[in-house]
Design an enzyme around this catalytic site. Structure first.
Site, PDB file in Angstrom:
ATOM      1  NE  ARG A  57      46.392  82.966 -44.913  1.00  0.00           N
ATOM      2  CZ  ARG A  57      45.646  81.883 -44.612  1.00  0.00           C
ATOM      3  NH1 ARG A  57      45.109  81.118 -45.440  1.00  0.00           N
ATOM      4  NH2 ARG A  57      45.476  81.945 -43.426  1.00  0.00           N
TER       5      ARG A  57
ATOM      6  CG  ASP B 224      41.326  81.723 -46.045  1.00  0.00           C
ATOM      7  OD1 ASP B 224      41.622  80.625 -46.457  1.00  0.00           O
ATOM      8  OD2 ASP B 224      42.253  82.635 -46.350  1.00  0.00           O
TER       9      ASP B 224
ATOM     10  CG  HIS C 127      38.897  77.040 -48.094  1.00  0.00           C
ATOM     11  ND1 HIS C 127      39.383  76.765 -49.045  1.00  0.00           N
ATOM     12  CD2 HIS C 127      39.894  78.107 -47.431  1.00  0.00           C
ATOM     13  CE1 HIS C 127      40.809  77.471 -49.265  1.00  0.00           C
ATOM     14  NE2 HIS C 127      40.952  78.270 -48.285  1.00  0.00           N
TER      15      HIS C 127
ATOM     16  CG  HIS D   9      40.251  81.233 -51.244  1.00  0.00           C
ATOM     17  ND1 HIS D   9      39.509  81.796 -50.275  1.00  0.00           N
ATOM     18  CD2 HIS D   9      41.127  80.591 -50.920  1.00  0.00           C
ATOM     19  CE1 HIS D   9      40.382  81.591 -49.320  1.00  0.00           C
ATOM     20  NE2 HIS D   9      41.360  80.931 -49.459  1.00  0.00           N
TER      21      HIS D   9
HETATM   22  C1  OGA Z   1      45.055  80.602 -48.395  1.00  0.00           C
HETATM   23  C2  OGA Z   1      44.627  79.711 -49.736  1.00  0.00           C
HETATM   24  C3  OGA Z   1      44.977  79.376 -52.063  1.00  0.00           C
HETATM   25  C4  OGA Z   1      46.387  79.396 -53.018  1.00  0.00           C
HETATM   26  O1  OGA Z   1      46.214  81.066 -48.528  1.00  0.00           O
HETATM   27  O2  OGA Z   1      43.964  80.632 -47.504  1.00  0.00           O
HETATM   28  O3  OGA Z   1      43.565  78.850 -49.796  1.00  0.00           O
HETATM   29  O4  OGA Z   1      45.897  79.224 -54.087  1.00  0.00           O
HETATM   30  N1  OGA Z   1      45.528  79.597 -50.753  1.00  0.00           N
HETATM   31  O5  OGA Z   1      47.253  79.314 -52.393  1.00  0.00           O
HETATM   32 MN    MN Z   2      42.526  79.583 -47.939  1.00  0.00          MN
END
Ligand code: OGA
Ligand code: MN
Length: 275
Positions: free
Chosen positions: A265, A103, A101, A250
């Site tokens: 995040r 974000d 995906h 990712h």
């Molecule tokens: C995000 C996500 C990836 C992870 O925080 O947007 O997809 O490895 N995280 O935690």
């Molecule tokens: Mn993500």
């Protein structure tokens, strides 16, 4: 131990750079910030190791790249609405982000990028995969590039955040927005073209039915997930990944059942995307 010399080395052939010699807890000097910005725009994701940041320092770091997006769907760190918790507890089986995906593609003005800071990682597993949508676009035929250049795609958060699955998510009623973006964007910083559809949030091409869109989208998803376009990051406590949301996908691997993984995040606001 952090040295004073900034060094930058590629991680994958098409995507990812590891940067050493910058202490991210201090305000960045101009050259350090320029190095990060340019690597982000050209390499899609930058990685740092062994960083020791308080929540305030993490917020201060992100602010040097733009305004912070307060996430409407994620639970946040206590006292810090700017910091979304990306967590999986030992008794939870689903992880967050466990499929390819991008974000925030469901926003009219998608985020520039996300800065993920590892606070607790499992002894093994929990890596994150990244894929370059520059490389995916560049490898298409001229014919398909031409066709995609005339298409826009509809993205939505409804099917992901409109249903509450557990206490890591909130405000499902806010998942009402659909956004339309060009299927191929011109990156605002690098000027390069990037494929801008993703399996997480793209519903269909604008003006096409979901049924009509499925075949071409599935082809693009298979194509764009080729390992040649990607890299893989193995986290340690104190690692940071800062990715560009316009030119990358990712995928968080969910291979650490029974262990805890806790990431902080912060998402930096971006700009409207054009073809
Ligand atoms: C995000 C996500 C990836 C992870 O925080 O947007 O997809 O490895 N995280 O935690
Ligand atoms: Mn993500």
């Amino acid at each position: 131990m952090l040295s004073n010399t900034i060094q930058i080395k590629p991680v994958g052939a098409a995507i990812g750079s590891e940067i050493t010699g910058i202490d991210l807890s201090e305000p960045l000097a101009g050259p350090a910030r320029d190095t990060i910005r340019s690597a982000l725009a050209n390499r899609g994701v930058v990685f740092f190791r062994d960083q020791d940041l308080t929540p305030e320092q993490h917020i201060g770091l992100a602010r040097q790249f733009g305004n912070i997006n307060i996430n409407r769907f994620f639970a946040h760190a206590e006292g810090y609405p700017e910091i979304a918790l990306v967590v999986k507890e030992p008794d939870q089986t689903r992880n967050i982000g466990g499929g390819w995906h991008t974000d925030h593609s469901y926003d009219q003005i998608p985020a520039l990028g996300s800065m993920l800071y590892a606070r607790q990682v499992p002894p093994i597993g929990g890596d994150t995969l990244f894929s370059s949508m520059y490389a995916a676009y560049d490898a298409l035929s001229d014919g398909l590039k031409h066709t995609l250049g005339g298409l826009r795609a509809v993205h939505s958060s409804r099917h992901v955040f409109g249903v509450v699955r557990d206490d890591r998510f909130r405000n499902p009623e806010a998942a009402t927005q659909d956004a339309v973006h060009p299927a191929v964007i011109t990156h605002p910083d690098s000027g390069r073209k990037a494929l801008y559809v993703n399996p997480g949030f793209t519903l269909r091409f604008d003006g096409w039915t979901g049924d009509e869109s499925r075949g071409l989208l599935e082809y693009l998803y298979r194509h764009a997930a080729k390992p040649e376009f990607g890299c893989r990051f193995a986290w340690q406590k104190g690692s940071i990944a800062f990715w560009d949301n316009r030119s990358t996908w990712h995928y968080a691997l969910n291979d650490y059942q029974g262990e805890r993984r806790l990431m902080h995040r912060i998402t930096v606001e971006g700009c409207a995307l054009t073809g």
